[in-house]
Design a protein around this motif. Structure first.
Motif, PDB file in Angstrom:
ATOM      1  N   UNK A 156      38.713  34.678  47.602  1.00 27.76           N
ATOM      2  CA  UNK A 156      37.916  33.468  46.849  1.00 27.76           C
ATOM      3  C   UNK A 156      37.702  33.528  45.364  1.00 27.76           C
ATOM      4  N   UNK A 157      37.575  32.537  44.920  1.00 31.14           N
ATOM      5  CA  UNK A 157      37.380  32.486  43.562  1.00 31.14           C
ATOM      6  C   UNK A 157      35.868  32.704  43.241  1.00 31.14           C
ATOM      7  N   UNK A 158      35.886  33.453  42.136  1.00 25.85           N
ATOM      8  CA  UNK A 158      34.600  34.145  41.705  1.00 25.85           C
ATOM      9  C   UNK A 158      34.033  35.572  42.466  1.00 25.85           C
ATOM     10  N   UNK A 159      32.988  35.918  41.566  1.00 25.26           N
ATOM     11  CA  UNK A 159      32.520  37.134  42.245  1.00 25.26           C
ATOM     12  C   UNK A 159      31.000  36.703  42.248  1.00 25.26           C
ATOM     13  N   UNK A 160      30.225  36.867  43.164  1.00 27.16           N
ATOM     14  CA  UNK A 160      28.899  36.612  43.179  1.00 27.16           C
ATOM     15  C   UNK A 160      28.350  35.236  42.694  1.00 27.16           C
ATOM     16  N   UNK A 161      28.895  34.266  43.009  1.00 28.65           N
ATOM     17  CA  UNK A 161      28.919  32.943  42.340  1.00 28.65           C
ATOM     18  C   UNK A 161      29.325  32.755  40.964  1.00 28.65           C
ATOM     19  N   UNK A 162      29.844  33.588  40.344  1.00 32.72           N
ATOM     20  CA  UNK A 162      30.481  33.567  38.873  1.00 32.72           C
ATOM     21  C   UNK A 162      31.869  33.467  38.897  1.00 32.72           C
ATOM     22  N   UNK A 163      32.449  32.278  38.174  1.00 35.07           N
ATOM     23  CA  UNK A 163      33.720  32.058  38.282  1.00 35.07           C
ATOM     24  C   UNK A 163      34.268  32.968  37.000  1.00 35.07           C
ATOM     25  N   UNK A 164      35.595  32.969  37.009  1.00 32.31           N
ATOM     26  CA  UNK A 164      36.446  33.567  35.846  1.00 32.31           C
ATOM     27  C   UNK A 164      36.450  32.431  34.570  1.00 32.31           C
TER      28      UNK A 164
END
Length: 135
Positions: A25-33
């Motif tokens: 999935x894109x992102x970690x904890x709702x934060x995208x790169x």
């Protein structure tokens, strides 16, 4: 200063570890790169997750810092694979493992001499999964 590790190729990883990975999935904890930051969540077949953050050099080719944090399905820490330096003034019992270090479930940390690239870390996770299935 880059770690001389090329940025991870998540398409290759998804194909090469298809026996292990359910999805990326894109992102970690709702934060995208962003431009110099890659953030991905790898969801494994057993529903554990590896949260991947890579900070890239100015050319976007090499990793300067990374955090790969592996959590169980119930959000319990399994291991963290990190490559970064701690701030000045951090106690020597912590900085002695910089930049490559592993955080264990019991919050102790050890030096990381073997698993420094994401592919190698995923091979380690694959072996751990297979050994747990066979025990």
């Amino acid at each position: 200063m880059a770690l001389e590790i090329p940025r991870s190729n998540f398409r290759f990883i998804e194909r090469n570890f298809s026996d292990l990975i359910l999805e990326i999935r894109d992102g970690v904890g709702g934060i995208l790169g962003g431009v110099r930051s890659i953030r991905k969540t790898i969801v494994f077949q057993d529903t554990s997750k590896l949260y991947c953050i890579e900070e890239l050099d100015s050319n976007g080719e090499f990793i300067e810092l990374y955090w790969y944090d592996w959590y169980d399905h119930d959000k319990s820490l399994i291991m963290k694979f990190h490559a970064h330096y701690h701030k000045d003034g951090t106690p020597p019992q912590i900085t002695m493992y910089d930049p490559f270090h592993i955080h264990l479930r019991n919050q102790s940390r050890i030096t990381n001499t073997a698993h420094r690239e994401l592919d190698s870390i995923l091979e380690f996770i694959r072996l751990r999964h297979h050994s747990m299935k066979n025990s």
